[in-house]
Design an enzyme around this catalytic site. Structure first.
Site, short mmCIF file in Angstrom:
data_model
loop_
_atom_site.label_atom_id
_atom_site.label_comp_id
_atom_site.label_asym_id
_atom_site.label_seq_id
_atom_site.Cartn_x
_atom_site.Cartn_y
_atom_site.Cartn_z
N TYR A 49 81.73 -76.36 28.22
CA TYR A 49 82.21 -77.03 29.44
C TYR A 49 81.18 -76.93 30.56
O TYR A 49 81.34 -77.54 31.60
CB TYR A 49 83.56 -76.43 29.86
CG TYR A 49 84.59 -76.54 28.74
CD1 TYR A 49 85.26 -77.74 28.52
CD2 TYR A 49 84.82 -75.49 27.85
CE1 TYR A 49 86.16 -77.88 27.47
CE2 TYR A 49 85.72 -75.61 26.80
CZ TYR A 49 86.37 -76.81 26.61
OH TYR A 49 87.25 -76.94 25.56
N ARG A 77 94.67 -75.10 25.55
CA ARG A 77 96.02 -75.54 25.18
C ARG A 77 96.74 -76.13 26.39
O ARG A 77 97.54 -77.04 26.24
CB ARG A 77 96.78 -74.39 24.50
CG ARG A 77 96.18 -74.09 23.13
CD ARG A 77 96.90 -73.02 22.33
NE ARG A 77 96.07 -72.63 21.19
CZ ARG A 77 96.25 -71.53 20.47
NH1 ARG A 77 97.23 -70.70 20.77
NH2 ARG A 77 95.44 -71.27 19.47
N LYS A 86 86.52 -70.57 12.36
CA LYS A 86 87.28 -70.65 13.61
C LYS A 86 88.29 -69.53 13.61
O LYS A 86 89.17 -69.46 12.75
CB LYS A 86 87.98 -72.01 13.70
CG LYS A 86 88.84 -72.13 14.94
CD LYS A 86 89.35 -73.55 15.10
CE LYS A 86 90.30 -73.65 16.26
NZ LYS A 86 90.85 -75.00 16.41
N SER A 114 87.13 -72.55 25.92
CA SER A 114 87.76 -72.67 27.25
C SER A 114 87.94 -71.32 27.94
O SER A 114 87.68 -71.18 29.13
CB SER A 114 89.09 -73.39 27.12
OG SER A 114 89.97 -72.70 26.24
N ARG A 173 98.43 -69.17 15.17
CA ARG A 173 97.70 -69.86 14.11
C ARG A 173 97.08 -68.88 13.11
O ARG A 173 96.09 -69.18 12.46
CB ARG A 173 96.59 -70.72 14.72
CG ARG A 173 97.04 -71.70 15.79
CD ARG A 173 96.04 -72.85 15.89
NE ARG A 173 96.16 -73.64 17.10
CZ ARG A 173 97.19 -74.43 17.38
NH1 ARG A 173 98.21 -74.51 16.56
NH2 ARG A 173 97.17 -75.14 18.49
N GLU A 215 83.78 -69.05 4.23
CA GLU A 215 84.30 -70.33 4.74
C GLU A 215 83.17 -71.34 4.94
O GLU A 215 83.30 -72.52 4.63
CB GLU A 215 85.03 -70.12 6.08
CG GLU A 215 86.32 -69.32 5.99
CD GLU A 215 87.50 -70.13 5.49
OE1 GLU A 215 87.36 -71.36 5.29
OE2 GLU A 215 88.58 -69.54 5.28
N LYS A 222 83.36 -70.46 16.07
CA LYS A 222 84.15 -70.61 17.30
C LYS A 222 85.13 -69.47 17.41
O LYS A 222 85.80 -69.18 16.43
CB LYS A 222 84.88 -71.94 17.22
CG LYS A 222 85.86 -72.18 18.33
CD LYS A 222 86.57 -73.48 18.12
CE LYS A 222 87.65 -73.63 19.14
NZ LYS A 222 88.45 -74.79 18.94
#
Ligand code: PBG
Length: 311
Positions: free
Chosen positions: A300, A191, A181, A261, A204, A220, A235
């Site tokens: 979505y 958010r 990610k 998003s 982040r 990872e 992602k």
């Protein structure tokens, strides 16, 4: 002839619909930056899940929007937290017809907006966060999640969650790990959807991945599989198709990709201006994610694409 020789094909079975459930509302609240997506009440969520099932969609991923936030994100593991209430209802009404995936993170529930708990210096405390993730996983499993999906990118999160699930009698609940990610600018509309602002204009970058790195993603992914991940995820999806392809080539577990998003919002906004054809671009984008190697696509666009594919 083109159909006969096509090298990849997008199907309804590949799609997972992200859904939001918000505490203390009486009617669904549309999300301005994600046109067509709403924060649901528990009742409207169940109706939407049934509609998705009737379109042939086999899975949803659930995010919660709580009323109260605190430093440790208590609502995430509360038996009566909004996601747990919603999962119980969905499981009662849909049984195993729909795979219920619970996003497992603290950011929607913490007052500082980080994905973990903080130490006295205000930095995310990786190991203290793992304890909280274990508690959240157990609460979600007890409420009926088939899969939990840790999205906080803490080191060791999959092992900690696997251990917590196994020692609480939930060895049948699987883990969809957000393994690779990235610290992306494409999560903006999300958010808004979950009312998250990171304290002090923070970011982040301390726990999500550097967009310049691909080999790091593979590392990872390998770590997560060794720790017990059943599916791994990349992602965002479109800006990281090379990563999806590399992960697909490197491992044999199912690979998921999250068409996030910001990727959705860009298509919708350009289509609203009449600059592109929304449906054609959605199909091209999801088809590209499939071609790159994803077995599972969180998007979505799930419902509208399912209508086209099923139509
Ligand atoms: C974290 C989480 C995020 C998304 C899914 N889980 C946001 C973040 O890391 O800031 C983003 C999804 C999207 O943009 O569609 N709980």
């Amino acid at each position: 002839m083109r159909r006969l020789v096509a090298e990849s094909s997008l199907g309804i079975d590949d799609l997972v619909a992200p859904l939001f459930v918000r505490e203390s509302i009486d009617a669904p609240v549309p999300i301005a930056s994600l046109p067509g997506v709403s924060q649901h009440t528990v009742a409207s969520l169940v109706l939407e899940a049934k509609r998705l099932a009737s379109l042939g969609i086999g899975a949803l991923v659930l995010f919660g929007v709580p009323t109260c936030k605190d430093p440790v994100g208590s609502g995430a593991s509360d038996r009566d937290g909004v996601v747990q209430i919603a999962l119980r209802q969905l499981r009662d009404d849909l049984g195993d017809e729909m795979v219920l995936i619970a996003d497992l993170c603290l950011d929607e529930y913490t007052d500082h907006g980080h994905c973990g708990v903080l130490n006295d210096r205000g930095e995310v405390d990786n190991d203290a966060t793992l304890v909280r993730y274990g508690e959240v996983a157990v609460a979600q499993a007890e409420a009926g999640a088939h899969l939990v999906a840790p999205s906080g990118m803490m080191d060791g999160q999959v092992a900690a969650i696997r251990a917590a699930l196994d020692t609480s009698g939930h060895d049948d609940v699987g883990i969809l790990a957000y393994s690779a990610k990235y610290a992306s600018a494409l999560y903006g509309p999300f958010r808004d959807a979950v009312d998250v602002t990171i304290a002090g204009g923070g970011d982040r970058k301390g726990y999500q991945q550097d967009p310049r790195n691909r080999r790091e993603a593979l590392e990872e992914v390998r770590l997560d599989i060794a720790e017990g991940a059943d599916l791994v995820m990349v992602k965002p999806a479109l800006a990281y198709l090379d990563v999806i392809a590399a992960v697909r080539a490197a491992v044999d577990v199912p690979v998921a990709a999250y068409n996030v998003s910001g990727e959705y919002a860009m298509v919708v906004a350009a289509a609203e201006r009449g600059w592109i054809d929304r449906q054609a671009v959605a199909l091209e984008h999801l088809g590209a994610i499939k071609r790159a190697g994803a077995d599972v696509i969180l998007t979505y666009f799930a419902a509208e694409v399912a209508e086209v594919l099923g139509g």
